[in-house]
Structure formats: structure tokens, C-alpha cells
Design an enzyme around this catalytic site. Structure first.
Site, PDB file in Angstrom:
ATOM      1  CD  GLN A  31      -0.890  -0.879   3.644  1.00 43.19           C
ATOM      2  OE1 GLN A  31      -2.115  -0.964   3.604  1.00 43.19           O
ATOM      3  NE2 GLN A  31      -0.196  -1.400   4.646  1.00 43.19           N
ATOM      4  CD  GLU A 106       0.582  -4.073   9.753  1.00 41.84           C
ATOM      5  OE1 GLU A 106      -0.270  -3.573  10.487  1.00 41.84           O
ATOM      6  OE2 GLU A 106       0.520  -4.061   8.500  1.00 41.84           O
ATOM      7  CG  ASP A 137      -3.140 -12.502   4.820  1.00 44.24           C
ATOM      8  OD1 ASP A 137      -3.822 -11.724   5.495  1.00 44.24           O
ATOM      9  OD2 ASP A 137      -3.606 -13.181   3.886  1.00 44.24           O
ATOM     10  CG  ASP A 155      -6.176  -1.678  15.069  1.00 49.81           C
ATOM     11  OD1 ASP A 155      -6.790  -1.003  14.227  1.00 49.81           O
ATOM     12  OD2 ASP A 155      -5.339  -1.198  15.865  1.00 49.81           O
ATOM     13  CB  SER A 156      -8.299  -4.815   9.698  1.00 43.36           C
ATOM     14  OG  SER A 156      -9.670  -4.505   9.698  1.00 43.36           O
ATOM     15  CB  THR A 157      -6.874  -1.257   6.220  1.00 41.48           C
ATOM     16  OG1 THR A 157      -6.573  -2.598   5.834  1.00 41.48           O
ATOM     17  CG2 THR A 157      -5.583  -0.566   6.565  1.00 41.48           C
ATOM     18  N   PRO A 162      -5.400  -4.835   1.164  1.00 39.70           N
ATOM     19  CG  PRO A 162      -3.541  -3.983   2.310  1.00 39.70           C
ATOM     20  CD  PRO A 162      -4.491  -3.675   1.186  1.00 39.70           C
TER      21      PRO A 162
HETATM   22  N1  SAM Z   1      -7.125   2.577  13.037  1.00 39.01           N
HETATM   23  C1  SAM Z   1      -7.074   2.143  11.719  1.00 39.01           C
HETATM   24  C2  SAM Z   1      -8.262   2.391  10.864  1.00 39.01           C
HETATM   25  O1  SAM Z   1      -8.355   3.457  10.317  1.00 39.01           O
HETATM   26  O2  SAM Z   1      -9.125   1.527  10.713  1.00 39.01           O
HETATM   27  C3  SAM Z   1      -6.426   0.837  11.489  1.00 39.01           C
HETATM   28  C4  SAM Z   1      -5.006   0.958  11.907  1.00 39.01           C
HETATM   29  S1  SAM Z   1      -3.787  -0.136  11.471  1.00 39.01           S
HETATM   30  C5  SAM Z   1      -2.669   1.007  10.745  1.00 39.01           C
HETATM   31  C6  SAM Z   1      -4.356  -1.183  10.192  1.00 39.01           C
HETATM   32  C7  SAM Z   1      -3.267  -2.133   9.723  1.00 39.01           C
HETATM   33  O3  SAM Z   1      -3.838  -3.317   9.209  1.00 39.01           O
HETATM   34  C8  SAM Z   1      -2.374  -1.577   8.627  1.00 39.01           C
HETATM   35  O4  SAM Z   1      -1.106  -1.311   9.131  1.00 39.01           O
HETATM   36  C9  SAM Z   1      -2.354  -2.681   7.550  1.00 39.01           C
HETATM   37  O5  SAM Z   1      -1.086  -2.893   6.979  1.00 39.01           O
HETATM   38  C10 SAM Z   1      -2.841  -3.870   8.356  1.00 39.01           C
HETATM   39  N2  SAM Z   1      -3.445  -4.935   7.551  1.00 39.01           N
HETATM   40  C11 SAM Z   1      -4.257  -4.792   6.469  1.00 39.01           C
HETATM   41  N3  SAM Z   1      -4.586  -5.998   5.984  1.00 39.01           N
HETATM   42  C12 SAM Z   1      -3.972  -6.932   6.767  1.00 39.01           C
HETATM   43  C13 SAM Z   1      -3.938  -8.351   6.744  1.00 39.01           C
HETATM   44  N4  SAM Z   1      -4.585  -9.049   5.821  1.00 39.01           N
HETATM   45  N5  SAM Z   1      -3.229  -8.977   7.713  1.00 39.01           N
HETATM   46  C14 SAM Z   1      -2.560  -8.276   8.661  1.00 39.01           C
HETATM   47  N6  SAM Z   1      -2.557  -6.915   8.705  1.00 39.01           N
HETATM   48  C15 SAM Z   1      -3.256  -6.256   7.780  1.00 39.01           C
END
Ligand code: SAM
Length: 282
Positions: A31, A106, A137, A155-157, A162
Site C-alpha cells: 500500500q 501485521e 497476512d 485492528d484492520s484497514t 490488503p
Molecule cells: N485505526 C485504523 C483504521 O483506520 O481503521 C487501522 C489501523 S492499522 C494502521 C491497520 C493495519 O492493518 C495496517 O497497518 C495494515 O497494513 C494492516 N493490515 C491490512 N490488511 C492486513 C492483513 N490481511 N493482515 C494483517 N494486517 C493487515
């Protein structure tokens, strides 16, 4: 010069924050990662142009994603956190001396490295000896686990890019399997307000409810997320988030929080009618 960070919240709504400086921009394997210095919200982390964290309001999100589960399971010792690369959720969990192990999974190592450098406010506890970070993942990681964790925090996107796999029935089913018999799943549940977010919220609730016998949703208010009204999911194999909240036990710990308290804990599950309807129709 007038610099602004602007994020579309819908096709017809935009949210803007005045920027002092653009500190980082990088395309990782997964990303685009940016960090800005803003006037009102301190430093801001965005991923693929979507705001993840601001220094000014991150406490709301991170306290609510952590303490609601902990107050209903004060004896939790083994925790899995998926995503969370900024470290804010880990910081909140490390406030509990009783937690023995925190596995954080992460997908993107660069998010963690950049947050360690630019966002020490959230990343400060990633070096706690109880924290083990796996760059993998979340879906693949959790497939291998069985009857191991007291609490899983997702706590995901958002449900694209991803993070998409973390909003599937397969993933929730694997979380169920990875949890102990009295385990709890907390997940990022999107917003009920704008149509596209509400669809994602409804779909997520339907999927989790098809896997967990207890599936509830709670709300909080955060200025920089679309509509300012956001949801987390609370699912378990039996523990009820309100009836089983140990308010006295949690208060006796004397933890310092800026948003969460045990009265708000109960109130957060009292949802507006339009949100109840959305979820009931899921
Ligand atoms: N507070 C945030 C929000 O706006 O929803 C989420 C914060 S945190 C930065 C989200 C993290 O999830 C990112 O760093 C991203 O790289 C991670 N992420 C996304 N998809 C993932 C996956 N399949 N497995 C593990 N981590 C993942």
C-alpha cells in the site's frame, strides 16, 4: 502556501485537514504510506489515501478497541492482535500487568517501521517484552491456530486492499477456532452512517453472527473518521459485553484512560434506532 489533506468520505462529501508538512510518502509492497504534520491533529498516518491515525484523536479508537474486551475478561493472558501496525492497540494492552503474551500479526513491515520513527506516541510499546510481531497476512496466520487466545482484536484497514480478507466468513470462522471456549473477538466494524460504510457494517454483522453465538456492536465518536460515528464488533462464545462487564474489577486496576470508562462501556452498546434497524436486517 495552503496545503490540505483531503479524503473523500463519499462521492459527495470530502473531509480536509490543513497540513504543515508532508513528512513521508512511500509505496510499500502492499500500500501507499503517508505521514503528514497537521496543524489541528498533530501527525497523521494515511494508507492508500485513507486516514488511519491522528495523534489528537487516536486515543478514542485505541481505548475503545481494547478496554471493552478487557473489562469483560480481566483474566485474559494471551492476546492476538491483527493489523494494528501503528502500535496504539498494543500500547493500551500493555497497561495490563496481567497479560502475559501479545502476538501481533501485521502484513506490512513498513507501516511498523515508519510508525516507530514518526509516531512514537502510538508505537512506544511495541518493544514491550510480551509483544511478538509477525509480519504475515492475518488470515493465513489465524488458520493455523486452535483454542489458543483469550481475546482476538482485529485492528484492520477497511474491507478493500490488503484488509479485504479480514472481513470474510472464513476469517471469522478461523478466529472462532483460534479462541478458547470463553474467548472474545473484537473487530473494526466500519460506520453505520454513509451508505457504502453501512453496507460493509451490515455485511460484517451478518457474517460474524453466523459464526459466534454472541454478536454485538458498540459505538464511539471520533472526529476524523467518516461521519465521526464508528462501530466495533464484540463477539464471543458466551460472555456478554454488558452483563459480564466487571466494572469494579476494572476500576480497581486504576488504569489511566482519556475516553473509556465503565459507564461509557455500557452506554456504548445502546445504539440509535437506525443502527439497530441496520443490524437487525443484517
Ligand atoms: N485505526 C485504523 C483504521 O483506520 O481503521 C487501522 C489501523 S492499522 C494502521 C491497520 C493495519 O492493518 C495496517 O497497518 C495494515 O497494513 C494492516 N493490515 C491490512 N490488511 C492486513 C492483513 N490481511 N493482515 C494483517 N494486517 C493487515
Amino acid at each position: 502556501m495552503d496545503l490540505w489533506y483531503t479524503e473523500p468520505h463519499t462521492k459527495n462529501v470530502r473531509f480536509s485537514i490543513a497540513i504543515d508538512r508532508h513528512l513521508v510518502t512511500e509505496q510499500s509492497y502492499y500500500q501507499r504510506i503517508d505521514v503528514f504534520q497537521s496543524v489541528e491533529f498533530g501527525k497523521i498516518l494515511t494508507l492508500d489515501g485513507y486516514l488511519m491515525v491522528t495523534e489528537k484523536d487516536e486515543f478514542i479508537y485505541h481505548e475503545m478497541i481494547t478496554h471493552v474486551a478487557m473489562a469483560t475478561k480481566l483474566d485474559a493472558k494471551n492476546i492476538l492482535v491483527i493489523g494494528a501496525g501503528d502500535g496504539g492497540t498494543i500500547r493500551e494492552l500493555t497497561k495490563y500487568d496481567t497479560i502475559e503474551n501479545i502476538d501481533m500479526v501485521e502484513i506490512d513491515e513498513r507501516v511498523v517501521e515508519i510508525c516507530r520513527q514518526y509516531l512514537p506516541q502510538t508505537a512506544s510499546k511495541l518493544d514491550d517484552p510480551r509483544v511478538h510481531i509477525y509480519f504475515e497476512d492475518g488470515l493465513r496466520y489465524v488458520r493455523k491456530k486452535q483454542n489458543e487466545y483469550d481475546i482476538i482484536i482485529v485492528d484492520s484497514t477497511d474491507p478493500f486492499g490488503p484488509g479485504e480478507d479480514l472481513f470474510t466468513r472464513e476469517f471469522y470462522g478461523n478466529c472462532f477456532k483460534a479462541l478458547k471456549d470463553d474467548g472474545i473477538l473484537i473487530n473494526q466494524h466500519e460506520s453505520p452512517y454513509y451508505e457504502e460504510d453501512a453496507k460493509a457494517s451490515k455485511r460484517t454483522h451478518r457474517l460474524i453472527s453466523s459464526v459466534f453465538p454472541v454478536s454485538k456492536v458498540y459505538q464511539f465518536h471520533i472526529p476524523t473518521y467518516p461521519s465521526g460515528h464508528w462501530l466495533f464488533g464484540y463477539a464471543s462464545k458466551g460472555i456478554d459485553p454488558v452483563k459480564d462487564c466487571d466494572a469494579d474489577g476494572w476500576n480497581a486496576l486504576g488504569l489511566s484512560t482519556k475516553y473509556y470508562n465503565t459507564e461509557l462501556h455500557k452506554g456504548a452498546f445502546a445504539l440509535p434506532n437506525y443502527v439497530k434497524e441496520l443490524l437487525d436486517n443484517a
